[in-house]
Design a protein around this motif. Structure first.
Motif, PDB file in Angstrom:
ATOM      1  N   VAL A  85       0.861  -1.186   0.000  1.00  0.00           N
ATOM      2  CA  VAL A  85       0.000   0.000   0.000  1.00  0.00           C
ATOM      3  C   VAL A  85       0.895   1.233   0.000  1.00  0.00           C
ATOM      4  CG1 VAL A  85      -1.823   1.239   1.193  1.00  0.00           C
ATOM      5  CG2 VAL A  85      -1.771  -1.266   1.262  1.00  0.00           C
ATOM      6  N   ALA A  86       0.787   2.054  -1.010  1.00  0.00           N
ATOM      7  CA  ALA A  86       1.707   3.175  -1.214  1.00  0.00           C
ATOM      8  C   ALA A  86       1.370   4.373  -0.332  1.00  0.00           C
ATOM      9  CB  ALA A  86       1.671   3.612  -2.680  1.00  0.00           C
ATOM     10  N   MET A  99       1.997  17.572   2.014  1.00  0.00           N
ATOM     11  CA  MET A  99       2.118  17.496   0.565  1.00  0.00           C
ATOM     12  C   MET A  99       1.820  16.095   0.048  1.00  0.00           C
ATOM     13  SD  MET A  99       6.277  17.919   0.532  1.00  0.00           S
ATOM     14  CE  MET A  99       6.477  18.105  -1.222  1.00  0.00           C
ATOM     15  N   PRO A 100       1.331  16.020  -1.188  1.00  0.00           N
ATOM     16  CA  PRO A 100       1.050  14.711  -1.797  1.00  0.00           C
ATOM     17  C   PRO A 100       2.338  13.981  -2.136  1.00  0.00           C
ATOM     18  CG  PRO A 100       0.659  16.476  -3.373  1.00  0.00           C
ATOM     19  CD  PRO A 100       0.955  17.137  -2.067  1.00  0.00           C
ATOM     20  N   VAL A 101       2.244  12.653  -2.136  1.00  0.00           N
ATOM     21  CA  VAL A 101       3.385  11.793  -2.438  1.00  0.00           C
ATOM     22  C   VAL A 101       3.027  10.882  -3.604  1.00  0.00           C
ATOM     23  CG1 VAL A 101       4.895   9.971  -1.574  1.00  0.00           C
ATOM     24  CG2 VAL A 101       4.197  11.832  -0.048  1.00  0.00           C
ATOM     25  N   GLY A 127      11.449   0.264  -2.528  1.00  0.00           N
ATOM     26  CA  GLY A 127      11.824   0.072  -1.130  1.00  0.00           C
ATOM     27  C   GLY A 127      10.571  -0.132  -0.294  1.00  0.00           C
ATOM     28  N   PRO A 128      10.722  -0.272   1.025  1.00  0.00           N
ATOM     29  CA  PRO A 128       9.577  -0.502   1.904  1.00  0.00           C
ATOM     30  C   PRO A 128       8.605   0.677   1.929  1.00  0.00           C
ATOM     31  CG  PRO A 128      11.648  -1.053   2.998  1.00  0.00           C
ATOM     32  CD  PRO A 128      12.005  -0.320   1.741  1.00  0.00           C
ATOM     33  N   THR A 129       7.340   0.377   2.164  1.00  0.00           N
ATOM     34  CA  THR A 129       6.350   1.421   2.352  1.00  0.00           C
ATOM     35  C   THR A 129       6.348   1.853   3.817  1.00  0.00           C
ATOM     36  OG1 THR A 129       4.032   2.058   1.981  1.00  0.00           O
ATOM     37  CG2 THR A 129       4.436  -0.140   2.888  1.00  0.00           C
ATOM     38  N   ALA A 130       5.636   2.913   4.136  1.00  0.00           N
ATOM     39  CA  ALA A 130       5.561   3.382   5.518  1.00  0.00           C
ATOM     40  C   ALA A 130       4.873   2.328   6.384  1.00  0.00           C
ATOM     41  CB  ALA A 130       4.794   4.696   5.586  1.00  0.00           C
ATOM     42  N   GLY A 131       5.423   2.122   7.576  1.00  0.00           N
ATOM     43  CA  GLY A 131       4.854   1.146   8.487  1.00  0.00           C
ATOM     44  C   GLY A 131       5.342  -0.267   8.265  1.00  0.00           C
ATOM     45  N   VAL A 168       0.602   9.185   5.299  1.00  0.00           N
ATOM     46  CA  VAL A 168      -0.730   8.650   5.049  1.00  0.00           C
ATOM     47  C   VAL A 168      -0.667   7.688   3.868  1.00  0.00           C
ATOM     48  CG1 VAL A 168      -3.143   9.209   4.564  1.00  0.00           C
ATOM     49  CG2 VAL A 168      -1.732  10.813   5.891  1.00  0.00           C
ATOM     50  N   LEU A 169      -1.195   6.476   4.049  1.00  0.00           N
ATOM     51  CA  LEU A 169      -1.189   5.474   2.992  1.00  0.00           C
ATOM     52  C   LEU A 169      -2.462   5.550   2.161  1.00  0.00           C
ATOM     53  CD1 LEU A 169       0.223   2.399   4.964  1.00  0.00           C
ATOM     54  CD2 LEU A 169       1.471   4.148   3.683  1.00  0.00           C
ATOM     55  N   ALA A 170      -2.447   4.882   1.017  1.00  0.00           N
ATOM     56  CA  ALA A 170      -3.570   4.932   0.085  1.00  0.00           C
ATOM     57  C   ALA A 170      -4.857   4.385   0.683  1.00  0.00           C
ATOM     58  CB  ALA A 170      -3.218   4.171  -1.191  1.00  0.00           C
ATOM     59  N   ASP A 171      -4.755   3.501   1.674  1.00  0.00           N
ATOM     60  CA  ASP A 171      -5.958   2.947   2.295  1.00  0.00           C
ATOM     61  C   ASP A 171      -6.436   3.762   3.484  1.00  0.00           C
ATOM     62  OD1 ASP A 171      -4.082   2.379   4.216  1.00  0.00           O
ATOM     63  OD2 ASP A 171      -4.337   0.190   4.158  1.00  0.00           O
ATOM     64  N   GLY A 172      -5.826   4.927   3.709  1.00  0.00           N
ATOM     65  CA  GLY A 172      -6.232   5.802   4.809  1.00  0.00           C
ATOM     66  C   GLY A 172      -5.447   5.603   6.084  1.00  0.00           C
TER      67      GLY A 172
END
Length: 233
Positions: A85-86, A99-101, A127-131, A168-172
């Protein structure tokens, strides 16, 4: 080494190869206008010029000398990146950054892609996503660009240890980090490979250009690298 292992090693080498321009065409030093000075170059690098061997250093749209990267990557790293999840937003309240990523990869010229507008940041999707449980989540942005002469990441040199940063990830999902270090590293000596890792403790790495503006080279002298750990860890 098997073909699969070779592809994986090659993708990892490219992941850390170059962090190119921190200032897109016509980017200005603090207080500058959006007009390109005579004799300016098309970009400002986060790292040094690419060495001939597959060492490391990834941010920007500027041409890279001697490193060619395929547009499509079928390595295990690329497949895994497509499944996560980005990140879609980075928020640093203490610096008024919100800002948007965009998910970015490696451009054909060997550079890590970065959105041309300094009002947007790029997450290195190989690379790894946040979390994630391990590794560094790398988000980079130009400090200035023709579209946005002074971007939000221009303020990263003011980061303070302990400051919260939210991705913030794409799934909220919101992933909160706490700043652990802020470094201004001269581009003449920088090696960013250690920030593009897939193992070890999870952390967030924010990268842009900063330091003194060199009118002759039309470039900032330093890279600003802010690292943060998961809150509560």
């Amino acid at each position: 080494m098997s073909a699969t292992a070779a592809r994986a090693a090659g993708a990892l080498a490219l992941a850390v190869a170059l962090v190119g321009g921190c200032a897109a065409p016509s980017a200005q030093p603090p207080g500058g206008s959006a007009t390109t000075p005579a004799g300016s170059t098309s970009s400002d690098r986060v790292g040094p010029a690419a060495p001939p061997a597959p060492t490391a250093d990834p941010t920007g749209p500027a041409p890279a000398a001697g490193i060619d990267v395929p547009v499509r990557d079928a390595s295990p790293e690329a497949v895994q990146a497509a499944a996560v999840v980005a990140p879609v937003r980075v928020v640093y309240p203490g610096l008024e950054i919100d800002m948007p990523v965009d998910a970015v990869g490696v451009a054909p010229d060997g550079q890590m892609e970065i959105p041309p507008d300094a009002a947007r940041a790029g997450w290195y999707r190989f690379g790894p996503t946040a979390g994630a449980d391990a590794g560094a989540t790398v988000i980079a942005s130009h400090s200035g660009s023709e579209i946005t002469p002074r971007g939000p990441f221009h303020r990263l040199d003011r980061a303070q240890v302990g400051d919260p940063v939210v991705v913030v990830l794409a799934d909220g999902t919101e992933v909160t980090y706490e700043v652990t270090s802020v470094e201004g590293i001269a581009k003449t000596v920088i090696d960013l490979s250690r920030y593009f890792r897939r193992d070890g403790e999870p952390e967030l790495v924010l990268i842009t250009c900063g330091g003194r503006w060199d009118d002759v080279r039309q470039s900032y002298d330093d890279n600003i690298v802010t690292t943060a750990r998961l809150a509560g860890s």
